[in-house]
Scaffold this motif. Structure first.
Motif, PDB file in Angstrom:
ATOM      1  N   PHE A  71      -4.734   6.034   6.193  1.00  0.00           N
ATOM      2  CA  PHE A  71      -5.023   4.641   5.874  1.00  0.00           C
ATOM      3  C   PHE A  71      -6.077   4.111   6.855  1.00  0.00           C
ATOM      4  O   PHE A  71      -6.197   4.610   7.977  1.00  0.00           O
ATOM      5  N   VAL A  93       0.814  -1.215   0.000  1.00  0.00           N
ATOM      6  CA  VAL A  93       0.000   0.000   0.000  1.00  0.00           C
ATOM      7  C   VAL A  93       0.846   1.263   0.000  1.00  0.00           C
ATOM      8  O   VAL A  93       0.335   2.361  -0.268  1.00  0.00           O
ATOM      9  N   GLN A  94       2.148   1.112   0.291  1.00  0.00           N
ATOM     10  CA  GLN A  94       2.997   2.308   0.306  1.00  0.00           C
ATOM     11  C   GLN A  94       4.470   1.905   0.230  1.00  0.00           C
ATOM     12  O   GLN A  94       4.870   0.866   0.751  1.00  0.00           O
ATOM     13  N   THR A 101      -0.445   7.793   6.574  1.00  0.00           N
ATOM     14  CA  THR A 101      -1.178   8.598   5.592  1.00  0.00           C
ATOM     15  C   THR A 101      -0.558   8.400   4.215  1.00  0.00           C
ATOM     16  O   THR A 101       0.648   8.161   4.091  1.00  0.00           O
ATOM     17  N   SER A 102      -1.373   8.524   3.198  1.00  0.00           N
ATOM     18  CA  SER A 102      -0.898   8.401   1.821  1.00  0.00           C
ATOM     19  C   SER A 102      -0.201   9.684   1.399  1.00  0.00           C
ATOM     20  O   SER A 102      -0.132  10.652   2.169  1.00  0.00           O
ATOM     21  N   SER A 103       0.290   9.714   0.163  1.00  0.00           N
ATOM     22  CA  SER A 103       1.031  10.885  -0.325  1.00  0.00           C
ATOM     23  C   SER A 103       0.191  12.158  -0.356  1.00  0.00           C
ATOM     24  O   SER A 103       0.719  13.261  -0.260  1.00  0.00           O
TER      25      SER A 103
END
Length: 217
Positions: A157, A133-134, A150-152
């Motif tokens: 998440f 996922v990352q 957290t995503s970019s």
């Protein structure tokens, strides 16, 4: 690793009285059988008395073996219970261990250990389904880092259990890929097959012997 909960209070530890009663009963049965054997032997060809002595010696050896095994089992249970009692203070603290960690919105501390000869290091995050996922770059250091979850674009998440791998590269080739150590709160200490097991946040179970550090929660 699949760990099942074991209630140590329900474990049966043989008492001395129980062992002695069983052995006494067995010895009486043995004497009765020996008596019948003597009564029914051929009077013209009686059994050598040394054979009876050997049978008594064999029974005595078995008796001692039973008592020894029960004593060892009792000592193992006592030692394991003592070990768990000593680790009672671990509950509420954070253990460092190479295992998945539960994310609930609170940042997770990760302790990477990249290869010394690497020129690039990346943190790879997998969800409970094993899907990546990352992937983010890490400093060439073993200093702990915080994973914000957290995503970019800053989107958090979902809550759940995540696994963190540290991939070390040299000249574009992966030279080391291993599960990173994380710090996770200890919720419970259990006994399983003679070993102490820690239950971390998210019901993640790890062996106490796999913990490399402990800090205040």
């Amino acid at each position: 690793m699949e760990i099942s909960s074991v209630a140590t209070s329900a474990s049966f530890v043989p008492t001395a009285e129980t062992s002695e009663a069983v052995i006494s009963s067995d010895f009486e049965t043995f004497l009765k059988m020996l008596t019948v054997q003597m009564e029914n032997q051929d009077p013209l060809n009686p059994t050598d008395s040394t054979e009876y002595a050997q049978q008594l010696a064999t029974f005595s050896g078995v008796e001692q073996a039973v008592l020894t095994n029960e004593l060892l089992s009792s000592l193992m249970v006592q030692m394991n219970t003592s070990g768990m009692a000593q680790m009672a203070d671990w509950v509420g603290n954070e253990a460092r261990v190479a295992a998945p960690a539960y994310f609930d919105g609170t940042p997770i501390t990760i302790a990477p250990n990249p290869a010394a000869v690497s020129d690039t290091v990346e943190l790879v995050v997998y969800d409970e389904a094993g899907e990546e996922v990352q992937r983010t770059a890490l400093p060439l250091s073993a200093e702990p880092v915080e994973w914000a979850g957290t995503s970019s674009d800053g989107t958090p998440f979902p809550d759940g259990t995540y696994t963190f791998n540290v991939e070390s590269f040299s000249n574009g080739e992966v030279i080391l890929n291993e599960t990173a150590d994380v710090y996770a709160r200890v919720n419970e200490v259990r006994s399983e097959n003679g070993e102490s097991v820690l239950i971390l946040e998210g019901n993640v179970a790890v062996l106490a012997s796999d913990v490399s550090a402990l800090r205040k929660g």
